[in-house]
Design a protein around this motif. Structure first.
Motif, mmCIF file in Angstrom:
data_model
loop_
_atom_site.group_PDB
_atom_site.id
_atom_site.type_symbol
_atom_site.label_atom_id
_atom_site.label_comp_id
_atom_site.label_asym_id
_atom_site.label_seq_id
_atom_site.Cartn_x
_atom_site.Cartn_y
_atom_site.Cartn_z
ATOM 1 N N GLY A 93 -20.864 18.505 2.911
ATOM 2 C CA GLY A 93 -21.671 17.665 2.040
ATOM 3 C C GLY A 93 -23.141 18.035 2.150
ATOM 4 O O GLY A 93 -23.643 18.323 3.229
ATOM 5 N N GLY A 94 -23.845 18.076 1.009
ATOM 6 C CA GLY A 94 -25.267 18.375 1.013
ATOM 7 C C GLY A 94 -25.547 19.843 0.763
ATOM 8 O O GLY A 94 -24.686 20.613 0.328
ATOM 9 N N PHE A 95 -26.789 20.262 1.052
ATOM 10 C CA PHE A 95 -27.200 21.649 0.835
ATOM 11 C C PHE A 95 -26.371 22.611 1.665
ATOM 12 O O PHE A 95 -26.028 22.328 2.818
ATOM 13 C CB PHE A 95 -28.679 21.831 1.197
ATOM 14 N N GLY A 96 -26.049 23.748 1.082
ATOM 15 C CA GLY A 96 -25.235 24.737 1.766
ATOM 16 C C GLY A 96 -23.781 24.345 1.835
ATOM 17 O O GLY A 96 -22.980 25.031 2.464
ATOM 18 N N SER A 97 -23.417 23.250 1.184
ATOM 19 C CA SER A 97 -22.041 22.760 1.211
ATOM 20 C C SER A 97 -21.679 22.291 -0.203
ATOM 21 O O SER A 97 -21.855 23.041 -1.155
ATOM 22 C CB SER A 97 -21.919 21.629 2.248
ATOM 23 N N VAL A 98 -21.186 21.076 -0.338
ATOM 24 C CA VAL A 98 -20.864 20.520 -1.654
ATOM 25 C C VAL A 98 -21.994 19.566 -2.031
ATOM 26 O O VAL A 98 -22.071 18.446 -1.507
ATOM 27 C CB VAL A 98 -19.509 19.788 -1.647
ATOM 28 N N ARG A 99 -22.884 20.039 -2.882
ATOM 29 C CA ARG A 99 -24.002 19.213 -3.312
ATOM 30 C C ARG A 99 -23.512 18.057 -4.177
ATOM 31 O O ARG A 99 -22.472 18.153 -4.813
ATOM 32 C CB ARG A 99 -25.005 20.084 -4.086
ATOM 33 N N GLY A 100 -24.267 16.986 -4.193
ATOM 34 C CA GLY A 100 -23.844 15.787 -4.903
ATOM 35 C C GLY A 100 -23.204 14.772 -3.979
ATOM 36 O O GLY A 100 -23.036 13.606 -4.343
ATOM 37 N N TYR A 101 -22.848 15.195 -2.754
ATOM 38 C CA TYR A 101 -22.345 14.291 -1.722
ATOM 39 C C TYR A 101 -23.362 14.283 -0.576
ATOM 40 O O TYR A 101 -23.995 15.309 -0.275
ATOM 41 C CB TYR A 101 -20.987 14.761 -1.191
ATOM 42 N N LYS A 102 -23.521 13.132 0.063
ATOM 43 C CA LYS A 102 -24.506 13.020 1.136
ATOM 44 C C LYS A 102 -24.183 13.986 2.265
ATOM 45 O O LYS A 102 -23.019 14.308 2.534
ATOM 46 C CB LYS A 102 -24.561 11.593 1.676
ATOM 47 N N ASP A 103 -25.242 14.450 2.939
ATOM 48 C CA ASP A 103 -25.086 15.397 4.036
ATOM 49 C C ASP A 103 -24.099 14.874 5.077
ATOM 50 O O ASP A 103 -24.188 13.705 5.521
ATOM 51 C CB ASP A 103 -26.434 15.641 4.728
ATOM 52 N N ASN A 104 -23.147 15.749 5.441
ATOM 53 C CA ASN A 104 -22.245 15.509 6.580
ATOM 54 C C ASN A 104 -21.258 14.375 6.382
ATOM 55 O O ASN A 104 -20.632 13.918 7.344
ATOM 56 C CB ASN A 104 -23.049 15.229 7.870
ATOM 57 N N THR A 105 -21.064 13.888 5.139
ATOM 58 C CA THR A 105 -20.235 12.697 4.946
ATOM 59 C C THR A 105 -18.819 13.003 4.491
ATOM 60 O O THR A 105 -17.987 12.085 4.410
ATOM 61 C CB THR A 105 -20.887 11.751 3.920
ATOM 62 N N LEU A 106 -18.491 14.237 4.179
ATOM 63 C CA LEU A 106 -17.140 14.546 3.729
ATOM 64 C C LEU A 106 -16.187 14.643 4.913
ATOM 65 O O LEU A 106 -16.578 14.931 6.036
ATOM 66 C CB LEU A 106 -17.139 15.873 2.948
ATOM 67 N N GLY A 107 -14.915 14.432 4.604
ATOM 68 C CA GLY A 107 -13.897 14.643 5.618
ATOM 69 C C GLY A 107 -13.599 13.420 6.464
ATOM 70 O O GLY A 107 -13.912 12.273 6.089
ATOM 71 N N PRO A 108 -12.977 13.634 7.628
ATOM 72 C CA PRO A 108 -12.498 12.517 8.455
ATOM 73 C C PRO A 108 -13.603 11.573 8.900
ATOM 74 O O PRO A 108 -14.742 11.982 9.122
ATOM 75 C CB PRO A 108 -11.875 13.234 9.662
ATOM 76 N N ARG A 109 -13.211 10.302 9.053
ATOM 77 C CA ARG A 109 -14.102 9.274 9.575
ATOM 78 C C ARG A 109 -13.395 8.562 10.726
ATOM 79 O O ARG A 109 -12.192 8.341 10.679
ATOM 80 C CB ARG A 109 -14.480 8.263 8.488
ATOM 81 N N THR A 110 -14.157 8.193 11.736
ATOM 82 C CA THR A 110 -13.585 7.524 12.906
ATOM 83 C C THR A 110 -14.146 6.117 13.040
ATOM 84 O O THR A 110 -15.300 5.851 12.674
ATOM 85 C CB THR A 110 -13.872 8.338 14.181
ATOM 86 N N ARG A 111 -13.302 5.216 13.574
ATOM 87 C CA ARG A 111 -13.712 3.813 13.704
ATOM 88 C C ARG A 111 -14.620 3.639 14.914
ATOM 89 O O ARG A 111 -14.332 4.124 16.004
ATOM 90 C CB ARG A 111 -12.483 2.917 13.857
ATOM 91 N N GLN A 112 -15.722 2.914 14.699
ATOM 92 C CA GLN A 112 -16.658 2.624 15.789
ATOM 93 C C GLN A 112 -16.380 1.246 16.369
ATOM 94 O O GLN A 112 -15.527 0.502 15.872
ATOM 95 C CB GLN A 112 -18.103 2.717 15.271
ATOM 96 N N ALA A 113 -17.131 0.929 17.394
ATOM 97 C CA ALA A 113 -16.924 -0.351 18.080
ATOM 98 C C ALA A 113 -17.207 -1.535 17.173
ATOM 99 O O ALA A 113 -16.622 -2.609 17.336
ATOM 100 C CB ALA A 113 -17.808 -0.413 19.335
ATOM 101 N N ASP A 114 -18.112 -1.349 16.192
ATOM 102 C CA ASP A 114 -18.433 -2.465 15.298
ATOM 103 C C ASP A 114 -17.472 -2.564 14.123
ATOM 104 O O ASP A 114 -17.653 -3.376 13.225
ATOM 105 C CB ASP A 114 -19.864 -2.329 14.789
ATOM 106 N N GLY A 115 -16.446 -1.723 14.104
ATOM 107 C CA GLY A 115 -15.447 -1.761 13.051
ATOM 108 C C GLY A 115 -15.755 -0.881 11.870
ATOM 109 O O GLY A 115 -14.908 -0.693 10.987
ATOM 110 N N GLU A 116 -16.962 -0.295 11.802
ATOM 111 C CA GLU A 116 -17.316 0.601 10.717
ATOM 112 C C GLU A 116 -16.706 1.987 10.956
ATOM 113 O O GLU A 116 -16.425 2.371 12.090
ATOM 114 C CB GLU A 116 -18.842 0.722 10.598
ATOM 115 N N TYR A 117 -16.526 2.723 9.861
ATOM 116 C CA TYR A 117 -15.998 4.089 9.948
ATOM 117 C C TYR A 117 -17.109 5.065 9.557
ATOM 118 O O TYR A 117 -17.629 5.016 8.434
ATOM 119 C CB TYR A 117 -14.793 4.271 9.022
#
Length: 777
Positions: free
Chosen positions: A642-666
């Motif tokens: 995501g972002g420059f040098g990757s897939v533009r139009g998506y926020k930097d580093n936001t594509l792909g897997p997400r993991t659950r944090q202690a506050d419940g957010e991914y």
């Protein structure tokens, strides 16, 4: 008429007084600016000479030829020759009014070259000729209503002021372009070949409806080439008519043609002194029997044979294809006459324009050597290598004969330098890292030595980095490079929503060597040591916590890397032609606390589509895994998309897997597989003359980040701790389209993109406008 009569009158006057006399003295009257010495040098009569009517007439003619005088009278006062002169006025000032299409500076330079400039002698005939020439220049631009008026105002002390008043008028637009006599090809297809076109809805941008005599000449030659390349060897332009409407604002263009008959090739021969084996020349003959005759193929064959001879030192070889038509059966025999000339040797290789870069940095890229026979391929190859350095906007080469010799040439390279780094305090902003403040010395061409040096201390919202790196591309004279680096960083993702929360402090050093195995291919290998200290962060993700519990929080890793790199690009920074690719492997060797590896492939390809459009294809592939006691690729070594040098139009580093944090957010955690591709069409930015440090494009990006270690192929793992954890699949790719701009400035690259995400699913985060200032792109 006056110039001829005055000397004769003067001569007749003297003849009436005496047939001849001896000049005892010469008196000059009327001089103001012209020096007496100048007159005496021109005057063919000296003190002590016998003068008669003929010598008097010759004297008057000699003075008139200088152009300094508008009236001359010669008389006698006893034995004294009296020369009375009226000087032409000098030009005090020149003013130009009303011009917009042609700059005043350009007009004044043109006037100066024609002898009309401040301080020069004024001649009415010169002014009139220049006035008519200016009108012709405006007519050539399609301004048929242009009028040039010249006003001459006398001033004291025999001076004049010239005012040139310009009425440019409007550029006449083309109402219609018509080709008469076409029967083999569709008339509209032929009209489409023309650069000049009838007014259309895009004419405001392209200005293709503005008549120009030079453009019409180019269009006619393009039409001629179209027919000659398709066998119509007797094609002829019968007439070209340009009609102007009474208001002089509209133009009608009519081209009358005679197509003639279509010819095929009957026989192809070689004649003359080939200088090389015939078997080496014959494969270069693109023209074959039974082909439709093509002037382009014939010309290309001439160029190929010429270059082949040039590679053997015959720099001034002449190859001419002579077609002999047979009108009875519409065939043509082609004979290529080869005249190699003398073999040429290089006397000197010279460089100019390298104000900062040392000559030695350029000379070591040379494949053509001084004293060796001139080789066209090696000269061009040397030019390409200079372009790939990335230090220069443009590289030109010219081969010139050495005067007084028949077999020596000088090879002259002209370069134009461009920023290759900076030695400044830096202030930048990146949407992924926020405000970036620091100081750095970063030069790809440090002090003109060709060495790459970087010393930096930078801080941003998420990262502090201190590093030093050095690379010598010519550690040995054979082109073996050596580089080493030291670095320390503190990364804190607690406040970054684009990456899962964790902190890592990294300290390391490495050394790398590069070995060239061909002109376009090199192998690089190196080793390094790195220490990582991890912390959970304020809202630790389950995956981070599990990794720290399983592996610990401090790691000493010993790394080795190996890579293969290839490039035929024509420029090191913003290429427009050629291709490059690299494949590399990074692995931690046994004995490291974590044993893993990462494989990377990058490739890009540039191909001109038209004179102003270039196609760019780019691909990035990455895969990582673990071996030995380590179960999977460490999360902090994951790929992000995501972002420059990757897939533009998506926020930097936001594509792909997400993991659950202690506050419940991914939050994004990255993955061990990345697949990305991009298709771009590069185009020139309107109204900008120098495009060499700019790149504008329309693009289509595709890609995503995946993870082969997912326990479930669904969007949520069985443990409900990871989302978007796809295994590689084309159906899960993300797409975007948009426009982008990159500008190479002395402070670093300035990059913008305006993109639309075409496939936004689940927790994908799109971002229409993205930019970066002062950071790599």
């Amino acid at each position: 008429m006056k110039r001829l009569l005055l000397p004769l009158v003067a001569g007749s006057m003297l003849a009436g007084q005496a047939s001849a006399f001896v000049v005892n003295d010469i008196r000059l009257d009327g001089l103001q600016r012209v020096s007496a010495g100048t007159v005496f040098n021109i005057l063919p009569v000296s003190i002590g000479d016998d003068v008669d009517s003929q010598s008097i007439a010759d004297s008057a003619k000699a003075l008139f030829r200088t152009g300094y005088f508008q009236d001359i009278q010669l008389g006698r006062d006893g034995d004294v020759l009296v020369v009375t002169m009226v000087e032409r006025p000098s030009i005090s000032k020149i003013e130009i009014e009303g011009n917009k299409a042609i700059k005043s500076e350009d007009l004044l330079n043109g006037l100066k070259q024609s002898g009309l400039a401040e301080g020069e002698i004024f001649q009415q005939a010169t002014l009139e000729a220049i006035r008519m020439e200016l009108e012709r220049q405006y007519v050539a631009q399609g301004r048929y209503g242009a009028r040039i008026e010249a006003e001459v105002k006398p001033l004291p002390r025999n001076r004049v002021a010239i005012t040139i008043k310009v009425r440019e008028g409007k550029v006449s637009t083309i109402n219609d372009v018509n080709i008469v006599g076409a029967s083999v090809f569709e008339t509209q297809d032929l009209v489409d070949l023309f650069e000049l076109k009838a007014s259309n809805w895009l004419s405001w941008y392209s200005s293709d409806d503005k008549y120009s005599r030079e453009k019409l000449s180019g269009d006619i030659e393009r039409l001629r080439s179209y027919y000659l390349n398709r066998g119509y060897i007797n094609f002829n332009i019968v007439s070209t008519q340009v009609s102007i409407t009474p208001d002089k604002e509209g133009v009608y263009i009519t081209v009358n043609i005679d197509e003639g008959e279509k010819y095929t090739v009957n026989d192809v021969k070689l004649a003359g002194d080939l200088a090389v084996e015939r078997s080496e020349v014959e494969p270069l003959l693109l023209v074959k029997p039974e082909q439709t005759f093509s002037r382009q193929l014939m010309t290309t064959t001439e160029e190929l044979v010429t270059r082949r001879l040039g590679n053997e030192g015959y720099t001034f070889a002449n190859v001419a294809g002579i077609p002999t038509p047979n009108h009875e059966n519409n065939t043509v025999d082609i004979t290529f006459f080869v005249e190699p000339g003398r073999r040429a040797y290089v006397r000197r290789i010279n460089f100019s324009g390298n104000l900062k870069t040392e000559d030695e940095v350029l000379r070591r890229e040379m494949r053509q050597m001084e004293g060796a026979s001139a080789n066209t391929a090696k000269i061009d190859q040397s030019k390409a290598r200079l372009g790939r350095l990335g230090y220069f906007k443009q590289v030109d080469v010219e081969t010139t004969p050495v005067p007084g010799t028949g077999d020596l040439v000088d090879v002259n390279y002209t370069v134009e330098e461009q920023p290759s780094g900076s030695i400044t305090a830096s202030l930048g902003f990146s949407q992924s890292d926020g405000l970036i403040i620091g100081g750095s010395v970063s030069q790809d061409n440090f002090l003109g030595s060709g060495n790459r040096v970087s010393l930096s201390a930078n801080t941003s919202d998420t990262r502090k980095l201190y590093s030093f790196s050095f690379n010598d591309p010519y550690f040995t004279v054979d082109g073996v490079s050596r580089g080493y680096s030291l670095y320390y960083s503190e990364t804190n993702y607690d406040d970054d929503d684009d990456v899962t929360n964790y902190n890592v402090d990294t300290m390391g050093a490495d050394v790398t060597f590069g070995y060239p195995i061909s002109e376009i291919t090199s192998v690089r290998f190196g080793a390094g040591v790195e220490n990582n200290q991890l912390k959970e962060g304020s809202d630790p993700a389950v995956e981070v916590t599990e990794f720290l519990r399983r592996e610990g929080d401090t790691f000493n890793n010993f790394k080795a890397n190996l890579g293969l790199y290839q490039s035929t690009l024509n420029n090191g920074l913003l290429p427009t032609r050629g291709w490059s690719q690299s494949v590399s492997a990074d692995v931690t060797v046994p004995g490291s606390d974590l044993t893993f590896y990462k494989l990377n492939y990058r490739g890009q390809y540039f191909r001109p589509l038209t004179k102003s459009l270039t196609l760019r294809l780019a691909t990035r592939l990455g895969y990582g895994g673990a071996y030995g006691s380590t179960s999977e690729l460490p999360f902090f070594e994951n790929f992000y998309g995501g972002g420059f040098g990757s897939v533009r139009g998506y926020k930097d580093n936001t594509l792909g897997p997400r993991t659950r944090q202690a506050d419940g957010e991914y939050d994004p955690i990255g993955g061990n597989v990345i697949v990305e591709s991009s298709v771009e069409v590069l185009f020139p930015l309107p109204f900008i003359k120098d495009q060499r440090q700019l790149r504008t494009s329309v693009f289509f990006d595709v890609g995503n980040v995946f993870d082969t270690d997912c326990s479930d192929t669904n969007t949520t793992s069985a443990q409900n701790t990871v989302r978007n954890c796809y295994k590689p699949s084309f159906t899960d790719m993300r797409y975007s389209v948009g426009v982008g701009l990159t500008w190479i400035t002395p402070m670093g690259p300035l990059t913008f993109s305006l993109a639309k995400a075409l496939k936004e699913e689940g927790e994908d985060e799109s971002q229409v406008f993205q930019f970066s200032l002062g950071t790599p792109f």
